[in-house]
Design a protein around this motif. Structure first.
Motif, PDB file in Angstrom:
ATOM      1  N   ASN A 163     -35.808   4.547  -5.227  1.00 39.20           N
ATOM      2  CA  ASN A 163     -36.202   3.580  -4.206  1.00 39.20           C
ATOM      3  C   ASN A 163     -37.507   2.882  -4.568  1.00 39.20           C
ATOM      4  OD1 ASN A 163     -34.513   3.165  -2.029  1.00 39.20           O
ATOM      5  ND2 ASN A 163     -35.153   5.021  -0.962  1.00 39.20           N
ATOM      6  N   GLN A 164     -38.406   3.620  -5.185  1.00 38.56           N
ATOM      7  CA  GLN A 164     -39.776   3.122  -5.362  1.00 38.56           C
ATOM      8  C   GLN A 164     -39.959   2.253  -6.595  1.00 38.56           C
ATOM      9  OE1 GLN A 164     -42.360   6.494  -3.013  1.00 38.56           O
ATOM     10  NE2 GLN A 164     -41.687   6.985  -5.049  1.00 38.56           N
ATOM     11  N   VAL A 165     -39.180   2.495  -7.643  1.00 36.66           N
ATOM     12  CA  VAL A 165     -39.365   1.703  -8.855  1.00 36.66           C
ATOM     13  C   VAL A 165     -39.201   0.199  -8.575  1.00 36.66           C
ATOM     14  CG1 VAL A 165     -38.388   1.196 -11.133  1.00 36.66           C
ATOM     15  CG2 VAL A 165     -38.961   3.546 -10.524  1.00 36.66           C
ATOM     16  N   PRO A 166     -38.134  -0.220  -7.857  1.00 37.92           N
ATOM     17  CA  PRO A 166     -38.026  -1.662  -7.579  1.00 37.92           C
ATOM     18  C   PRO A 166     -39.172  -2.188  -6.700  1.00 37.92           C
ATOM     19  CG  PRO A 166     -35.955  -0.527  -7.090  1.00 37.92           C
ATOM     20  CD  PRO A 166     -36.972   0.533  -7.344  1.00 37.92           C
ATOM     21  N   LEU A 167     -39.785  -1.294  -5.919  1.00 41.68           N
ATOM     22  CA  LEU A 167     -40.896  -1.735  -5.061  1.00 41.68           C
ATOM     23  C   LEU A 167     -42.143  -2.077  -5.867  1.00 41.68           C
ATOM     24  CD1 LEU A 167     -40.518   0.694  -2.033  1.00 41.68           C
ATOM     25  CD2 LEU A 167     -40.353  -1.797  -1.955  1.00 41.68           C
ATOM     26  N   TYR A 172     -45.245  -8.264  -1.878  1.00 47.27           N
ATOM     27  CA  TYR A 172     -46.595  -8.081  -1.337  1.00 47.27           C
ATOM     28  C   TYR A 172     -47.465  -7.311  -2.346  1.00 47.27           C
ATOM     29  CZ  TYR A 172     -50.462  -7.358   1.755  1.00 47.27           C
ATOM     30  OH  TYR A 172     -51.733  -7.367   2.290  1.00 47.27           O
ATOM     31  N   GLY A 173     -48.476  -7.969  -2.859  1.00 41.25           N
ATOM     32  CA  GLY A 173     -49.295  -7.435  -3.948  1.00 41.25           C
ATOM     33  C   GLY A 173     -49.808  -6.010  -3.761  1.00 41.25           C
ATOM     34  N   PRO A 174     -50.519  -5.734  -2.660  1.00 42.56           N
ATOM     35  CA  PRO A 174     -51.076  -4.382  -2.511  1.00 42.56           C
ATOM     36  C   PRO A 174     -50.007  -3.283  -2.460  1.00 42.56           C
ATOM     37  CG  PRO A 174     -52.219  -5.905  -1.066  1.00 42.56           C
ATOM     38  CD  PRO A 174     -51.062  -6.661  -1.663  1.00 42.56           C
ATOM     39  N   TYR A 175     -48.841  -3.587  -1.885  1.00 44.32           N
ATOM     40  CA  TYR A 175     -47.755  -2.606  -1.830  1.00 44.32           C
ATOM     41  C   TYR A 175     -47.230  -2.353  -3.249  1.00 44.32           C
ATOM     42  CZ  TYR A 175     -43.653  -0.310   0.426  1.00 44.32           C
ATOM     43  OH  TYR A 175     -42.706   0.581   0.869  1.00 44.32           O
ATOM     44  N   MET A 179     -47.341   1.103  -5.443  1.00 42.86           N
ATOM     45  CA  MET A 179     -46.102   1.699  -5.945  1.00 42.86           C
ATOM     46  C   MET A 179     -46.170   1.994  -7.434  1.00 42.86           C
ATOM     47  SD  MET A 179     -43.876   2.560  -3.900  1.00 42.86           S
ATOM     48  CE  MET A 179     -45.142   3.028  -2.791  1.00 42.86           C
ATOM     49  N   ILE A 180     -46.880   1.144  -8.175  1.00 41.61           N
ATOM     50  CA  ILE A 180     -47.016   1.387  -9.614  1.00 41.61           C
ATOM     51  C   ILE A 180     -47.745   2.712  -9.838  1.00 41.61           C
ATOM     52  CG2 ILE A 180     -48.211   0.590 -11.702  1.00 41.61           C
ATOM     53  CD1 ILE A 180     -47.530  -2.298 -10.718  1.00 41.61           C
ATOM     54  N   GLU A 185     -46.885   8.821 -10.993  1.00 43.63           N
ATOM     55  CA  GLU A 185     -47.106  10.225 -10.671  1.00 43.63           C
ATOM     56  C   GLU A 185     -45.814  10.964 -10.341  1.00 43.63           C
ATOM     57  OE1 GLU A 185     -51.578   9.369  -8.961  1.00 43.63           O
ATOM     58  OE2 GLU A 185     -50.152  10.345  -7.635  1.00 43.63           O
ATOM     59  N   GLU A 186     -44.774  10.186  -9.966  1.00 39.04           N
ATOM     60  CA  GLU A 186     -43.548  10.827  -9.476  1.00 39.04           C
ATOM     61  C   GLU A 186     -42.766  11.568 -10.556  1.00 39.04           C
ATOM     62  OE1 GLU A 186     -42.588  11.477  -6.633  1.00 39.04           O
ATOM     63  OE2 GLU A 186     -43.242   9.976  -5.212  1.00 39.04           O
ATOM     64  N   SER A 187     -42.855  11.105 -11.801  1.00 34.63           N
ATOM     65  CA  SER A 187     -41.909  11.678 -12.762  1.00 34.63           C
ATOM     66  C   SER A 187     -42.207  13.156 -13.011  1.00 34.63           C
ATOM     67  CB  SER A 187     -41.850  10.858 -14.045  1.00 34.63           C
ATOM     68  OG  SER A 187     -43.009  11.011 -14.763  1.00 34.63           O
ATOM     69  N   PHE A 188     -43.469  13.527 -12.889  1.00 32.55           N
ATOM     70  CA  PHE A 188     -43.768  14.963 -12.987  1.00 32.55           C
ATOM     71  C   PHE A 188     -43.141  15.718 -11.822  1.00 32.55           C
ATOM     72  CE2 PHE A 188     -47.560  16.583 -10.400  1.00 32.55           C
ATOM     73  CZ  PHE A 188     -47.190  17.925 -10.383  1.00 32.55           C
TER      74      PHE A 188
END
Ligand code: FE2
Ligand code: FE2
Lengths: 348, 95
Positions: A163-167, A172-175, A179-180, A185-188
């Motif tokens: 869900n988050q990768v496309p975000l 919206y820049g700050p979002y 997300m980047i 951090e998520e892959s760990f």
């Protein structure tokens, strides 16, 4: 939620409705010019930044989505934190603490991004505590065994990543920037979860059964994380079409869910885990895995409060907030005292 | 519920020597000391920085996107500030 946006529209009120230049428009020409400016940004796939003129509905959608995403991150700390004291080794314990701490961080990045739109974090927390804003329904399920820590990392963080990768390309820049950071951090998180199950799946019969049982319980809620279908009757609760037009969302819920299934099935095979779906079958023609119907009644029921742990999650959150009040107050009092002292020294 | 809201701080992180500080995000903290510590815990959990600045958000003055065009106008018609503006023979080296 968790990077998705559906459910009841936000209650109006609070500073979320602070007039933006768009609202201060005195003439239709002015409104049109600002709307054209915003549409131009979206059309050119440019990022919208905090002080840009934007339609009120875009602003509200983002605040609601970022708030729900942030709430999901911090409520999501609870099911896993449940196992920190009982992790099977010091290594696992250190990893789990780092993971739960990351989720707190994700919540803070997202509250910080939401605040660029003129809301205050405390206001969003109040809405979470009073049930006006939701969090991902997945966290209303209990973590019954240690294998659940593995299943959450593997399936829940796995679905969250999808869900988050496309975000990261959200309009919206700050979002997008938050997300980047989160995705890095998520892959760990996902890998440590898989490793827990990988270890169990090569262990004793009891350990194998424990891994299978956890997968049985988390599989369907993980598929529900992508939100209701974008077409048909279930689509009425979602905002996919508008969010895609605004460049907030890049893929439909169903597309992301399919990608997740396609990614996860071979991983389950590697683990020797049977996913609890008799309809799961490779479809040569489509080039995708077919899967059985999802229980959307359960989804809405749990989201609206009737899951196994809803009450406990909110109670724990409110308790933590209230228990921490004296710390916040003491730190604020100390800061005020220091500031006053500095000022009187400057005068003297 | 507590209503004591801590002020907002903007966080800038220098990733490594030789690079400038770059805006990372914001956070709430009661004072600058705590803002710095919170920034370390929030934005550099994986050694993402060798130096951090925190600035009270209310101390930042920003240009407005609404007057973007007029604000940056003075630079718009000065193309002669760019090297490509100049006509020079093609066979001259190191120019
Ligand atoms: Fe997260
Ligand atoms: Fe995570």
């Amino acid at each position: 939620m968790y990077g998705n946006d559906f459910g009841q529209a936000d209650a109006p009120g609070g500073r979320a409705t602070t007039p933006h230049p768009l609202n201060a428009a005195e003439t239709p020409d002015y409104t049109d010019a600002l709307a054209a400016y915003f549409d131009g940004l979206i059309e050119e796939d440019q990022r919208v930044e905090p002080r840009d003129a934007m339609p009120e509905a875009y602003r509200k959608t983002l605040i609601r989505q970022m708030a729900q995403h942030a709430h999901s991150e911090i409520i999501g700390m609870q099911p896993e934190a449940n196992w920190i004291t009982r992790a099977p080794s010091l290594r696992r314990k250190a990893i789990l603490m780092a993971k739960v701490q990351d989720e707190a961080g994700h919540g803070l990045y997202l509250y910080s991004a939401a605040e660029t739109l003129g809301v205050d974090r405390s206001e969003l927390l109040d809405k979470l505590h009073s049930g006006q804003q939701k969090y991902s329904s997945i966290f209303n399920y209990p973590t019954l065994t240690w294998a659940d820590a593995g299943a959450i990392g593997w399936l829940v963080d796995g679905a969250a990543i999808m869900n988050q990768v496309p975000l990261c390309r959200c309009s919206y820049g700050p979002y997008a920037r938050a997300m980047i950071r989160v995705c890095k951090e998520e892959s760990f998180h996902q890998r440590q979860g898989f490793e827990i199950l990988w270890t169990l799946s090569r262990g004793t019969e009891e350990q194998k059964a424990m891994a299978q049982d956890a997968a049985d319980r988390w599989w369907w809620p993980a598929l529900q994380m992508f939100g209701p279908p974008d077409t048909g009757e279930q689509a009425s609760g979602g905002h996919t079409a508008q969010s895609m037009a605004w460049g907030i969302k890049r893929f439909s819920n169903d597309d992301l869910r399919q990608k997740f299934v396609d990614m996860t099935v071979p991983q389950a095979q590697k683990l020797g885990i049977t996913l609890p779906d008799p309809d799961l079958a490779w479809n040569e023609e489509r080039g995708h895995w077919d899967f059985g119907p999802i229980d959307w009644d359960e989804f809405w029921r749990v989201l609206k409060g009737d899951g196994p742990c809803n009450e406990q999650r909110i109670r724990t959150r409110v308790q933590a907030h209230e228990d921490g009040a004296w710390v916040r107050e003491a730190a604020a009092a100390y800061a005020a005292k220091q500031a006053a002292r500095q000022q009187s020294e400057a005068v003297a | 519920m507590s209503s004591a809201t801590w002020p907002l701080w903007e966080v800038f992180v220098r990733a490594k020597r030789g690079l400038s500080h770059v805006h990372a995000g914001s956070l709430h903290a009661p004072d600058r000391e705590m803002a710095l510590r919170n920034a370390r815990d929030l934005y550099t959990r994986r050694q993402e920085g060798v130096s951090i600045w925190v600035v009270a958000s209310e101390d930042i003055t920003a240009s407005s996107p609404d007057e973007r065009d007029s604000f940056f106008d003075p630079a718009a018609d000065k193309v002669y500030r760019h090297p490509t503006f100049y006509d020079v023979p093609e066979d001259v080296e190191y120019l």
